[in-house]
Motif scaffolding. Structure first.
Motif, PDB file in Angstrom:
ATOM      1  N   GLY A 341       0.798  -1.226   0.000  1.00  0.00           N
ATOM      2  CA  GLY A 341       0.000   0.000   0.000  1.00  0.00           C
ATOM      3  C   GLY A 341       0.826   1.269   0.000  1.00  0.00           C
ATOM      4  O   GLY A 341       0.410   2.286  -0.557  1.00  0.00           O
ATOM      5  N   THR A 342       2.016   1.225   0.602  1.00  0.00           N
ATOM      6  CA  THR A 342       2.836   2.437   0.673  1.00  0.00           C
ATOM      7  C   THR A 342       3.405   2.863  -0.675  1.00  0.00           C
ATOM      8  O   THR A 342       3.742   4.034  -0.863  1.00  0.00           O
ATOM      9  CB  THR A 342       4.022   2.247   1.637  1.00  0.00           C
ATOM     10  N   SER A 343       3.519   1.951  -1.630  1.00  0.00           N
ATOM     11  CA  SER A 343       4.255   2.282  -2.850  1.00  0.00           C
ATOM     12  C   SER A 343       3.546   1.985  -4.167  1.00  0.00           C
ATOM     13  O   SER A 343       3.937   2.530  -5.194  1.00  0.00           O
ATOM     14  CB  SER A 343       5.604   1.538  -2.838  1.00  0.00           C
ATOM     15  N   GLN A 344       2.545   1.129  -4.161  1.00  0.00           N
ATOM     16  CA  GLN A 344       1.937   0.714  -5.422  1.00  0.00           C
ATOM     17  C   GLN A 344       1.403   1.889  -6.226  1.00  0.00           C
ATOM     18  O   GLN A 344       1.755   2.087  -7.391  1.00  0.00           O
ATOM     19  CB  GLN A 344       0.804  -0.278  -5.158  1.00  0.00           C
ATOM     20  N   GLY A 345       0.518   2.682  -5.629  1.00  0.00           N
ATOM     21  CA  GLY A 345      -0.074   3.805  -6.348  1.00  0.00           C
ATOM     22  C   GLY A 345       0.932   4.874  -6.706  1.00  0.00           C
ATOM     23  O   GLY A 345       0.866   5.461  -7.787  1.00  0.00           O
ATOM     24  N   GLY A 346       1.877   5.153  -5.802  1.00  0.00           N
ATOM     25  CA  GLY A 346       2.872   6.193  -6.056  1.00  0.00           C
ATOM     26  C   GLY A 346       3.729   5.888  -7.271  1.00  0.00           C
ATOM     27  O   GLY A 346       3.982   6.765  -8.113  1.00  0.00           O
ATOM     28  N   ILE A 347       4.174   4.639  -7.381  1.00  0.00           N
ATOM     29  CA  ILE A 347       5.009   4.255  -8.531  1.00  0.00           C
ATOM     30  C   ILE A 347       4.216   4.366  -9.826  1.00  0.00           C
ATOM     31  O   ILE A 347       4.699   4.900 -10.833  1.00  0.00           O
ATOM     32  CB  ILE A 347       5.544   2.822  -8.359  1.00  0.00           C
ATOM     33  N   GLN A 348       2.997   3.875  -9.826  1.00  0.00           N
ATOM     34  CA  GLN A 348       2.188   3.912 -11.046  1.00  0.00           C
ATOM     35  C   GLN A 348       1.881   5.348 -11.460  1.00  0.00           C
ATOM     36  O   GLN A 348       1.949   5.699 -12.643  1.00  0.00           O
ATOM     37  CB  GLN A 348       0.896   3.130 -10.821  1.00  0.00           C
ATOM     38  N   ALA A 349       1.545   6.189 -10.484  1.00  0.00           N
ATOM     39  CA  ALA A 349       1.197   7.573 -10.794  1.00  0.00           C
ATOM     40  C   ALA A 349       2.392   8.339 -11.361  1.00  0.00           C
ATOM     41  O   ALA A 349       2.279   9.051 -12.366  1.00  0.00           O
ATOM     42  CB  ALA A 349       0.680   8.270  -9.533  1.00  0.00           C
ATOM     43  N   LEU A 350       3.544   8.204 -10.720  1.00  0.00           N
ATOM     44  CA  LEU A 350       4.722   8.944 -11.165  1.00  0.00           C
ATOM     45  C   LEU A 350       5.281   8.388 -12.470  1.00  0.00           C
ATOM     46  O   LEU A 350       5.872   9.132 -13.262  1.00  0.00           O
ATOM     47  CB  LEU A 350       5.796   8.938 -10.079  1.00  0.00           C
ATOM     48  N   SER A 351       5.086   7.102 -12.721  1.00  0.00           N
ATOM     49  CA  SER A 351       5.496   6.543 -14.016  1.00  0.00           C
ATOM     50  C   SER A 351       4.675   7.180 -15.133  1.00  0.00           C
ATOM     51  O   SER A 351       5.211   7.561 -16.180  1.00  0.00           O
ATOM     52  CB  SER A 351       5.290   5.020 -14.032  1.00  0.00           C
ATOM     53  N   ARG A 352       3.387   7.324 -14.902  1.00  0.00           N
ATOM     54  CA  ARG A 352       2.497   7.926 -15.897  1.00  0.00           C
ATOM     55  C   ARG A 352       2.856   9.385 -16.154  1.00  0.00           C
ATOM     56  O   ARG A 352       2.953   9.811 -17.319  1.00  0.00           O
ATOM     57  CB  ARG A 352       1.053   7.805 -15.410  1.00  0.00           C
ATOM     58  N   SER A 353       3.067  10.158 -15.103  1.00  0.00           N
ATOM     59  CA  SER A 353       3.371  11.580 -15.291  1.00  0.00           C
ATOM     60  C   SER A 353       4.786  11.791 -15.824  1.00  0.00           C
ATOM     61  O   SER A 353       5.026  12.694 -16.636  1.00  0.00           O
ATOM     62  CB  SER A 353       3.189  12.335 -13.966  1.00  0.00           C
ATOM     63  N   TYR A 354       5.737  10.953 -15.400  1.00  0.00           N
ATOM     64  CA  TYR A 354       7.111  11.052 -15.898  1.00  0.00           C
ATOM     65  C   TYR A 354       7.126  10.844 -17.410  1.00  0.00           C
ATOM     66  O   TYR A 354       7.778  11.585 -18.156  1.00  0.00           O
ATOM     67  CB  TYR A 354       7.984  10.004 -15.214  1.00  0.00           C
ATOM     68  N   PHE A 355       6.383   9.854 -17.871  1.00  0.00           N
ATOM     69  CA  PHE A 355       6.315   9.583 -19.298  1.00  0.00           C
ATOM     70  C   PHE A 355       5.572  10.693 -20.029  1.00  0.00           C
ATOM     71  O   PHE A 355       5.944  11.081 -21.140  1.00  0.00           O
ATOM     72  CB  PHE A 355       5.626   8.238 -19.544  1.00  0.00           C
ATOM     73  N   GLY A 356       4.502  11.214 -19.392  1.00  0.00           N
ATOM     74  CA  GLY A 356       3.726  12.285 -20.001  1.00  0.00           C
ATOM     75  C   GLY A 356       4.548  13.521 -20.294  1.00  0.00           C
ATOM     76  O   GLY A 356       4.286  14.252 -21.257  1.00  0.00           O
ATOM     77  N   LYS A 357       5.579  13.777 -19.477  1.00  0.00           N
ATOM     78  CA  LYS A 357       6.448  14.929 -19.703  1.00  0.00           C
ATOM     79  C   LYS A 357       7.402  14.708 -20.868  1.00  0.00           C
ATOM     80  O   LYS A 357       7.918  15.663 -21.452  1.00  0.00           O
ATOM     81  CB  LYS A 357       7.258  15.220 -18.434  1.00  0.00           C
ATOM     82  N   LEU A 358       7.654  13.445 -21.191  1.00  0.00           N
ATOM     83  CA  LEU A 358       8.615  13.122 -22.239  1.00  0.00           C
ATOM     84  C   LEU A 358       8.002  13.128 -23.636  1.00  0.00           C
ATOM     85  O   LEU A 358       8.708  13.328 -24.618  1.00  0.00           O
ATOM     86  CB  LEU A 358       9.231  11.737 -21.974  1.00  0.00           C
TER      87      LEU A 358
END
Length: 420
Positions: A341-358
Motif C-alpha cells: 500500500g505504501t508504494s503501489q499507487g505512487g510508482i504507477q502515478a509517477l510513471s504515468r506523469s514522468y512519461f507524459g512529460k517526455l
C-alpha cells in the motif's frame, strides 16, 4: 498536423477538468479491487476447488486469464493509440472500451457457480475493456494538465482511485459482515456494485473532459495510424528519444512485478492459509494506506525529483519480494499488504506523469499506446512466471519471490535514465 493545443493554468488548485479526469480513477477502481483483487478471485477459488483443481492450479489459471486479456490489449495498443491521436477518435474509443468493461463486469453476476471456465472468459472481456480504456484515460492527462502539474494530478488520481475502490468494497464488506448478503448472492451483488459504481462516476469525465491535443483526421485513419506507428518506432531508435526508450524498457520490467503482485494477492493469501474474512480486511486496509501514500509520492517528487521517488518505490518492492518467502501467517500477510500500500499507487502515478512529460503532446495517445503495450506485455510475463514457478515448486511464496528478478532489472535500467 497539430489541430489545437491546450494552454496551461497557473492556479495551484485543481481545475474542474482535472477533477473530472481524476474521478475516472475513482470510478474504475471498483473493478480493480472488487473484480481483480478481492471478490472474483475468492469466488473463482471456491468454484475451482469444487471442480477438483488444486490451489496452485487455480492460481495458474487465474494468472493465465490475466495474461491472455492483457496480451490482446497489448497487441492492439499501438494502433489504438495512433488512431486516438486523430481529432474526435480518442473519445469514441474510450467510450467503447469503457462500455465493454462495465457490461462484462455486470455479466459476471449472470454466470453462476458451476461454470469455472465461463467465468474466466467473461473476466477476460471485462479486463480487456478496463485495460484498453486506460490507454486513452492515461493519454488524456496531457489534455487536462500541463507538464509542471502532471505529477500532482496523476498522483491525486491514483490516490482518489484507491478511495474510489475502497468505498464500494467497504459497502460490500459491511453487507457481508452484517449478513445482509450471503452465499453466492454476495458475489453477484459485488459484481453489480462494481459495474454501477464504474458507470455513475464516469459521467463527470464524459461531461467535462475533451481531447485538446490532436491531429487532423485523415481520409484513411487506419492506414495513417500504421504510418504514424512506423514513424514513432523510427524515432524511438534515435538519440532524441533515447531517454524515453530507456524509461520504457525499465518500466516494462518493474511494472510487471507490481501488476503481478496486485493481480495474485488474493489467491496468494488463500494459498498460504489466510481466511477469506482476514483477506478482505487486509485488502481494505491496503486501500486506506495507498490513498495518502499515492498523494505523498506526488508531493515528494516536487522536492526530490520523480526519478528518485520511482527508485525508492522499486527498492521497497524488492524487499516485498524477498519478504514473501517467509509469509505463513495472517500477521506476516498484514505486513506485506501495508508495504504494498505504501508504494503501489505512487510508482504507477509517477510513471504515468514522468512519461507524459517526455512525449510530444500532439502524438500523446500514440506514445501512451507504446507506454501501455510495454505495461501490458510485461503483465503477460509476470503472471506467467508466477504461475509456472508456483506450479513447479508447489509454493506460491517462491512464485512471489521470482518477481525480484523483474524489479532488479527494472531498477538497473531506470538508474541509467537521465533526469528530464
Amino acid at each position: 498536423m497539430l489541430l489545437f493545443k491546450k494552454t496551461a493554468t497557473n492556479s495551484s488548485r485543481l481545475t474542474k477538468t482535472e477533477w473530472s479526469w481524476i474521478l475516472y480513477d475513482w470510478a474504475n477502481s471498483s473493478f480493480g479491487i472488487i473484480v481483480v483483487t478481492a471478490v472474483l478471485p475468492i469466488f473463482l477459488t471456491s468454484i475451482g476447488r469444487k471442480a477438483g483443481f488444486s490451489s496452485a492450479d487455480i492460481n495458474a489459471y487465474w494468472s493465465y486469464a490475466n495474461s491472455i486479456s492483457t496480451l490482446l490489449v497489448a497487441f492492439s495498443a499501438p494502433i489504438l493509440g495512433a488512431l486516438a491521436d486523430f481529432a474526435g477518435m480518442k473519445g469514441r474509443l474510450f467510450n467503447f472500451f469503457t462500455g465493454l468493461g462495465i457490461l462484462a463486469t455486470a455479466a459476471l453476476a449472470l454466470v453462476g457457480d458451476q461454470h469455472f471456465w465461463t467465468l474466466l472468459i467473461v473476466f477476460v472481456f471485462a479486463n480487456i475493456g478496463y485495460s484498453a480504456a486506460n490507454i486513452f484515460y492515461d493519454s488524456y492527462l496531457i489534455d487536462v494538465s500541463s507538464d509542471d502539474r502532471m505529477d500532482k494530478v496523476s498522483s491525486t488520481g491514483y490516490g482518489w482511485g484507491y478511495m474510489g475502490g475502497l468505498v464500494p468494497f467497504l459497502a460490500f464488506y459491511l453487507m457481508v459482515s452484517m449478513h445482509i448478503l450471503k452465499g453466492n448472492g454476495a458475489y453477484y451483488t459485488a459484481f453489480i456494485i462494481a459495474a454501477v459504481w464504474w458507470l455513475i462516476w464516469t459521467i463527470p469525465f464524459w461531461l467535462n473532459v475533451r481531447q485538446q491535443n490532436s491531429l487532423v483526421k485523415p481520409d484513411r485513419p487506419v492506414f495513417a495510424a500504421y504510418s504514424e506507428i512506423l514513424h514513432t518506432l523510427k524515432h524511438l531508435m534515435t538519440a532524441d528519444y533515447r531517454q524515453m526508450a530507456l524509461f520504457l524498457l525499465a518500466y516494462f520490467f518493474y511494472i510487471d512485478g507490481i501488476n503481478t503482485i496486485f493481480t495474485v494477492a488474493s489467491t496468494f493469501g488463500l494459498a498460504v492459509g489466510i481466511s477469506s474474512s482476514d483477506l478482505l480486511m487486509v485488502l481494505l486496509v491496503v486501500q486506506l494506506v495507498a490513498f495518502p501514500f499515492s498523494i505523498i509520492y506526488g508531493i515528494l517528487s516536487k522536492k526530490f525529483g520523480t526519478k528518485k521517488l520511482l527508485v525508492t518505490g522499486i527498492v521497497i518492492y524488492l524487499f516485498i519480494s524477498f519478504y514473501a518467502l517467509f509469509i505463513h501467517s495472517v500477521t506476516e500477510f498484514w505486513i506485506l499488504g501495508v508495504l504494498v500500500g505504501t508504494s503501489q499507487g505512487g510508482i504507477q502515478a509517477l510513471s504515468r506523469s514522468y512519461f507524459g512529460k517526455l512525449v510530444p503532446k500532439e502524438h500523446a495517445s500514440e506514445f501512451f499506446g507504446f507506454f501501455n503495450i510495454f505495461g501490458k506485455f510485461s503483465a503477460i510475463i509476470g503472471p506467467f512466471l508466477f504461475g509456472v514457478v508456483s506450479q513447479i515448486s508447489g509454493q506460491v511464496q517462491i512464485g512471489a519471490f521470482s518477481m525480484a528478478i523483474l524489479f532488479s532489472i527494472g531498477l538497473i535500467i531506470l538508474l541509467c535514465v537521465k533526469e528530464n
